[in-house]
Scaffold this active site. Sequence first.
Site, PDB file in Angstrom:
ATOM      1  N   TYR A 283       0.833  -1.207   0.000  1.00  0.00           N
ATOM      2  CA  TYR A 283       0.000   0.000   0.000  1.00  0.00           C
ATOM      3  C   TYR A 283       0.869   1.259   0.000  1.00  0.00           C
ATOM      4  CZ  TYR A 283      -3.723   3.141   1.717  1.00  0.00           C
ATOM      5  OH  TYR A 283      -4.638   4.157   1.885  1.00  0.00           O
TER       6      TYR A 283
ATOM      7  N   LYS B 128       1.043   4.118  -2.867  1.00  0.00           N
ATOM      8  CA  LYS B 128       0.614   5.470  -2.524  1.00  0.00           C
ATOM      9  C   LYS B 128       1.703   6.503  -2.756  1.00  0.00           C
ATOM     10  CE  LYS B 128      -3.676   4.991  -1.363  1.00  0.00           C
ATOM     11  NZ  LYS B 128      -4.687   5.501  -2.310  1.00  0.00           N
TER      12      LYS B 128
END
Length: 297
Positions: free
Chosen positions: A154, A158
């Site tokens: 993640y 991101k």
Amino acid sequence: MELENRVAIVTGAGGGLGRCHALLLAQLGARVVVNDMNGENADRVAAEIVAAGGEAVGVAASVTDETAVAAMVADTLARWGRIDILVNNAGILRDKSFAKMDLADFRLVVEVHLMGAAICTKAVWDTMRAQGYGRIVMTTSSSGLYGNFGQANYGAAKLALVGLMQTLAIEGDRYGIRVNCLAPTAATQMTSGILAGEALARLAPDLVSPGLLALVGADAPSRAILCAGAGHFAVANVTLTEGAQIGGTGPDAARRVAAAWDTISDRSGEVVPAYGFFQAERELAGAGVAIPATAAR
């Protein structure tokens, strides 16, 4: 009605943060395409907007499906004639420590967050260039900006969105396209099980969405990273320290770099570069080489 006559697409808007984004944009006057993988959820949010007097349509599509995204964009143009705003909000979590993480889960998270945003942005890019106006928001995260245990996949995706934002903001500038990032902290389905009690109440997603207007309005900045949660807003920056001119090669130069680490990492006088080649320009200037400021832009 600051966004009156503007047309916005919000991905992952069938619930949580995306729903709050869609509702707020509609309240500000925008016509909203509510995108979600779950068509029923998308239609439900669109119906909320219409019931409140706004204009909206629900679209069931995965942001990773190029054909479906292209169809969504084509239908939007056929319906409303333009696309002014894209909020790349869709995302998933597959949290595990890196040691236990399956690479398939790493790829999936990168595919949805990074490639999904790239696919949706590419689909609207030519339209925004042609109309000389566009506002694009990437959804980044403190997990990408600063790291978070169990979120290597993640966090990587991101922070990659920040890099995408930086370059698209430069490339889109001459066409009136401004690109920014939003780093939300919100209690949504993605954060269930992580937070509880009063923290969940204080981190309601509708406390994040007010930050959108600053990023998508007529006077929006470009290349901003807006951090938002619990009604608090701050801006994060990728900075560059003044550093030190070391010079040379080989072991002796390596030892000088290690010995000068405190100076190299000293944050007093750090700057926010306006473009990536700024680093090379300054390095060459330190070595006594002058080059045109726009040589690699």
